[in-house]
Design a protein around this motif. Structure first.
Motif, PDB file in Angstrom:
ATOM      1  N   GLN A 167       1.480  19.591  -2.777  1.00  0.00           N
ATOM      2  CA  GLN A 167       1.488  18.163  -2.904  1.00  0.00           C
ATOM      3  C   GLN A 167       0.641  17.487  -1.718  1.00  0.00           C
ATOM      4  OE1 GLN A 167       5.118  15.586  -4.052  1.00  0.00           O
ATOM      5  NE2 GLN A 167       6.201  17.580  -3.415  1.00  0.00           N
ATOM      6  N   GLN A 168      -0.036  16.624  -1.915  1.00  0.00           N
ATOM      7  CA  GLN A 168      -0.960  15.871  -0.969  1.00  0.00           C
ATOM      8  C   GLN A 168       0.202  14.945  -0.327  1.00  0.00           C
ATOM      9  OE1 GLN A 168      -4.275  13.892  -2.291  1.00  0.00           O
ATOM     10  NE2 GLN A 168      -5.428  15.884  -2.881  1.00  0.00           N
ATOM     11  N   SER A 169      -0.270  14.561   1.029  1.00  0.00           N
ATOM     12  CA  SER A 169       0.731  13.790   1.841  1.00  0.00           C
ATOM     13  C   SER A 169       0.795  12.272   1.054  1.00  0.00           C
ATOM     14  CB  SER A 169       0.185  13.569   3.157  1.00  0.00           C
ATOM     15  OG  SER A 169       0.276  14.756   3.983  1.00  0.00           O
ATOM     16  N   ARG A 170      -0.291  12.053   0.692  1.00  0.00           N
ATOM     17  CA  ARG A 170      -0.274  10.585   0.050  1.00  0.00           C
ATOM     18  C   ARG A 170       0.619  10.593  -1.172  1.00  0.00           C
ATOM     19  NH1 ARG A 170      -5.821   8.047  -2.074  1.00  0.00           N
ATOM     20  NH2 ARG A 170      -5.094   8.863  -4.085  1.00  0.00           N
ATOM     21  N   ASP A 171       0.469  11.811  -2.055  1.00  0.00           N
ATOM     22  CA  ASP A 171       1.388  11.704  -3.440  1.00  0.00           C
ATOM     23  C   ASP A 171       2.964  11.879  -2.973  1.00  0.00           C
ATOM     24  OD1 ASP A 171      -0.745  11.689  -4.808  1.00  0.00           O
ATOM     25  OD2 ASP A 171      -1.040  13.829  -4.939  1.00  0.00           O
ATOM     26  N   SER A 180       2.413   4.009  -6.299  1.00  0.00           N
ATOM     27  CA  SER A 180       1.604   4.991  -6.746  1.00  0.00           C
ATOM     28  C   SER A 180       0.636   5.380  -5.659  1.00  0.00           C
ATOM     29  CB  SER A 180       0.733   4.416  -7.887  1.00  0.00           C
ATOM     30  OG  SER A 180      -0.026   3.428  -7.395  1.00  0.00           O
ATOM     31  N   GLY A 181       0.194   6.694  -5.760  1.00  0.00           N
ATOM     32  CA  GLY A 181      -0.888   7.227  -4.869  1.00  0.00           C
ATOM     33  C   GLY A 181      -2.017   6.272  -4.492  1.00  0.00           C
ATOM     34  N   PRO A 182      -2.509   5.534  -5.471  1.00  0.00           N
ATOM     35  CA  PRO A 182      -3.759   4.997  -5.338  1.00  0.00           C
ATOM     36  C   PRO A 182      -3.188   3.407  -4.782  1.00  0.00           C
ATOM     37  CG  PRO A 182      -4.000   5.734  -7.448  1.00  0.00           C
ATOM     38  CD  PRO A 182      -2.528   6.139  -6.961  1.00  0.00           C
ATOM     39  N   GLN A 183      -2.141   2.858  -4.854  1.00  0.00           N
ATOM     40  CA  GLN A 183      -1.648   1.636  -4.450  1.00  0.00           C
ATOM     41  C   GLN A 183      -1.525   1.882  -2.832  1.00  0.00           C
ATOM     42  OE1 GLN A 183      -1.738  -0.886  -5.647  1.00  0.00           O
ATOM     43  NE2 GLN A 183      -0.179  -2.463  -5.055  1.00  0.00           N
ATOM     44  N   ILE A 184      -1.053   2.991  -2.602  1.00  0.00           N
ATOM     45  CA  ILE A 184      -0.680   3.572  -1.151  1.00  0.00           C
ATOM     46  C   ILE A 184      -2.025   3.273  -0.415  1.00  0.00           C
ATOM     47  CG2 ILE A 184      -0.319   5.020   0.539  1.00  0.00           C
ATOM     48  CD1 ILE A 184       2.228   4.146  -0.625  1.00  0.00           C
ATOM     49  N   HIS A 185      -3.054   3.703  -1.036  1.00  0.00           N
ATOM     50  CA  HIS A 185      -4.650   3.964  -0.463  1.00  0.00           C
ATOM     51  C   HIS A 185      -4.978   2.425  -0.288  1.00  0.00           C
ATOM     52  CE1 HIS A 185      -8.392   4.890   0.465  1.00  0.00           C
ATOM     53  NE2 HIS A 185      -9.122   4.024  -0.742  1.00  0.00           N
ATOM     54  N   ARG A 186      -4.424   1.483  -1.168  1.00  0.00           N
ATOM     55  CA  ARG A 186      -5.227   0.184  -1.278  1.00  0.00           C
ATOM     56  C   ARG A 186      -4.168  -0.596  -0.249  1.00  0.00           C
ATOM     57  NH1 ARG A 186      -7.163  -2.062  -6.001  1.00  0.00           N
ATOM     58  NH2 ARG A 186      -5.681  -3.739  -6.079  1.00  0.00           N
ATOM     59  N   TYR A 187      -3.184  -0.336  -0.078  1.00  0.00           N
ATOM     60  CA  TYR A 187      -2.397  -0.925   1.068  1.00  0.00           C
ATOM     61  C   TYR A 187      -3.224  -0.531   2.583  1.00  0.00           C
ATOM     62  CZ  TYR A 187       1.476  -3.801  -1.166  1.00  0.00           C
ATOM     63  OH  TYR A 187       2.153  -4.518  -1.374  1.00  0.00           O
ATOM     64  N   ILE A 188      -3.331   0.562   2.526  1.00  0.00           N
ATOM     65  CA  ILE A 188      -3.953   1.217   3.810  1.00  0.00           C
ATOM     66  C   ILE A 188      -5.232   0.509   4.112  1.00  0.00           C
ATOM     67  CG2 ILE A 188      -4.798   3.212   4.975  1.00  0.00           C
ATOM     68  CD1 ILE A 188      -2.448   4.645   3.899  1.00  0.00           C
ATOM     69  N   ARG A 189      -6.234   0.316   2.842  1.00  0.00           N
ATOM     70  CA  ARG A 189      -7.318  -0.412   2.958  1.00  0.00           C
ATOM     71  C   ARG A 189      -7.293  -1.764   4.037  1.00  0.00           C
ATOM     72  NH1 ARG A 189     -11.648   1.621   3.600  1.00  0.00           N
ATOM     73  NH2 ARG A 189     -12.240  -0.587   3.933  1.00  0.00           N
ATOM     74  N   LEU A 190      -6.223  -2.397   3.797  1.00  0.00           N
ATOM     75  CA  LEU A 190      -5.881  -4.004   4.442  1.00  0.00           C
ATOM     76  C   LEU A 190      -5.869  -3.664   5.845  1.00  0.00           C
ATOM     77  CD1 LEU A 190      -3.004  -5.461   2.293  1.00  0.00           C
ATOM     78  CD2 LEU A 190      -5.733  -5.405   2.015  1.00  0.00           C
ATOM     79  N   THR A 191      -5.648  -2.571   6.547  1.00  0.00           N
ATOM     80  CA  THR A 191      -5.852  -2.277   7.736  1.00  0.00           C
ATOM     81  C   THR A 191      -7.118  -2.206   8.507  1.00  0.00           C
ATOM     82  OG1 THR A 191      -6.050  -0.096   7.807  1.00  0.00           O
ATOM     83  CG2 THR A 191      -3.599  -0.906   7.848  1.00  0.00           C
ATOM     84  N   SER A 192      -8.063  -2.464   7.561  1.00  0.00           N
ATOM     85  CA  SER A 192      -9.428  -2.454   7.909  1.00  0.00           C
ATOM     86  C   SER A 192     -10.074  -4.058   7.918  1.00  0.00           C
ATOM     87  CB  SER A 192     -10.468  -1.909   7.030  1.00  0.00           C
ATOM     88  OG  SER A 192     -10.173  -0.410   6.946  1.00  0.00           O
ATOM     89  N   LEU A 193      -9.187  -4.751   7.745  1.00  0.00           N
ATOM     90  CA  LEU A 193      -9.431  -6.275   7.718  1.00  0.00           C
ATOM     91  C   LEU A 193      -9.445  -6.978   9.005  1.00  0.00           C
ATOM     92  CD1 LEU A 193      -7.670  -7.528   4.404  1.00  0.00           C
ATOM     93  CD2 LEU A 193      -9.833  -7.563   4.721  1.00  0.00           C
ATOM     94  N   LEU A 194     -10.232  -7.832   9.365  1.00  0.00           N
ATOM     95  CA  LEU A 194     -10.071  -8.606  10.597  1.00  0.00           C
ATOM     96  C   LEU A 194      -8.748  -9.286  10.727  1.00  0.00           C
ATOM     97  CD1 LEU A 194     -13.288 -10.808  10.814  1.00  0.00           C
ATOM     98  CD2 LEU A 194     -12.973  -8.772  12.166  1.00  0.00           C
ATOM     99  N   PRO A 195      -8.073  -9.154  11.690  1.00  0.00           N
ATOM    100  CA  PRO A 195      -6.713 -10.014  11.891  1.00  0.00           C
ATOM    101  C   PRO A 195      -6.791 -11.550  11.266  1.00  0.00           C
ATOM    102  CG  PRO A 195      -7.431  -9.004  13.852  1.00  0.00           C
ATOM    103  CD  PRO A 195      -8.538  -9.009  13.095  1.00  0.00           C
TER     104      PRO A 195
END
Length: 315
Positions: A167-171, A180-195
């Motif tokens: 298993q991958q850590s994300r799964d 879901s795995g993709p939803q986890i990735h989408r949430y983590i994408r938010l950390t790249s936003l300006l505050p």
């Protein structure tokens, strides 16, 4: 060998050890709840969950005043002295508001990764979690899980192997959180936003899906977007965010393109009332936020409306 050397080489069992039962020895190894001064407990490093003095916190503080902290916090010793809070930040804040000097805590030796996972898991149980909190919490836990899988400790090597094998850590994180795995990735994408943009996501001024698309923009591009959002009082729809992202990937995005996309009329869009910012900004204190400006304008309009109604009734 001299007599003194022989005598020193013999390790005698102490009287305490002779009269200590196995149960007593086991009890000494168990974790105990200690009352620890709040001044000796620091917050977890980069704690992603906000601890606000909101209504729920004030209610918790009232409960602590009456009954004390019913569920002990979890802390770990710091190398330079004192303790770091792992689970119980809200209870600590409530204790401070209640005027307490100490808080009951379990002291546990934990490495950074184990402490991170416990910290995240204990907070994800809350009913209301902001998108930014989930984003940074998922990122911190996922990084800790990857490190654990790469170098398991002797104590939990079997458990880690069973959890991570195949298993991958994300799964695995997705399975634990119900996302879901993709939803986890989408949430983590938010950390790249300006505050400033991430705050708008938390305030529900920008929807989650457009925010994910915006996260792929560079820092300068995000700043241009934020400036346009503020000056034109509009936020991107999903389709607009996707087009902005595409222009960015093609190297053709600039402030003019952002303005053109954001100010186009959207389907079923109601006509909006616009005031040029430079006409009104000089009337507000420099430290006023956009929300404070809006509230003040509404208050002034309400006062004006009530005054007008009174004048009409007196005629």
């Amino acid at each position: 060998m001299a007599k003194n050397d022989v005598r020193n080489s013999i390790k005698l069992t102490s009287v305490d050890e002779l009269f200590t039962t196995e149960e007593n020895r086991a009890d000494s190894q168990r974790e105990k709840v200690l009352d620890i001064p709040l001044s000796e407990i620091s917050d977890f490093s980069n704690h992603p969950f906000k601890v606000k003095a909101d209504e729920a916190m004030l209610e918790m503080a009232d409960s602590v005043t009456q009954y004390g902290v019913l569920v002990p916090g979890l802390v770990r010793p710091k190398v330079d002295g004192g303790y770091e809070m792992v689970a119980g930040h809200r209870r600590k804040k409530a204790s401070e508001l209640a005027g307490k000097e100490t808080m009951p805590c379990i002291v546990r030796e934990l490495d950074d990764d184990a402490a991170t996972i416990i910290m995240v898991d204990s907070n994800l149980q809350r009913e209301s979690i902001l998108p930014s909190e989930k984003a940074f919490a998922y990122k911190m836990k996922l990084e800790a899980m990857k490190r654990q899988a790469g170098r398991p400790s002797k104590e939990n090597s079997v458990q880690v192997e069973l959890d991570y094998k195949g298993q991958q850590s994300r799964d695995l994180l997705a399975k634990q959180t119900g996302e879901s795995g993709p939803q986890i990735h989408r949430y983590i994408r938010l950390t790249s936003l300006l505050p400033s943009i991430l705050e708008m996501v938390d305030e529900k001024e920008i929807a989650f899906n457009p925010a994910v698309e915006i996260s792929y923009l560079s820092e300068n591009e995000q700043q241009d977007l934020y400036n346009t959002i503020q000056s034109e009082d509009c936020t991107p729809s999903l389709s607009q965010a996707q087009r902005i992202k595409k222009f960015s990937q093609e190297g053709r995005l600039n402030a003019d393109v952002i303005y053109s996309i954001l100010t186009e009329e959207k389907p079923n869009q109601k006509e909006r009332f616009h005031i040029q910012r430079d006409r009104i900004d000089r009337y507000f204190p420099k430290n006023f936020t956009e929300k404070q400006k809006e509230e003040l304008v509404v208050q002034l309009l309400e006062s004006w409306y009530k005054k007008r109604q009174r004048e009409q009734q007196e005629r």
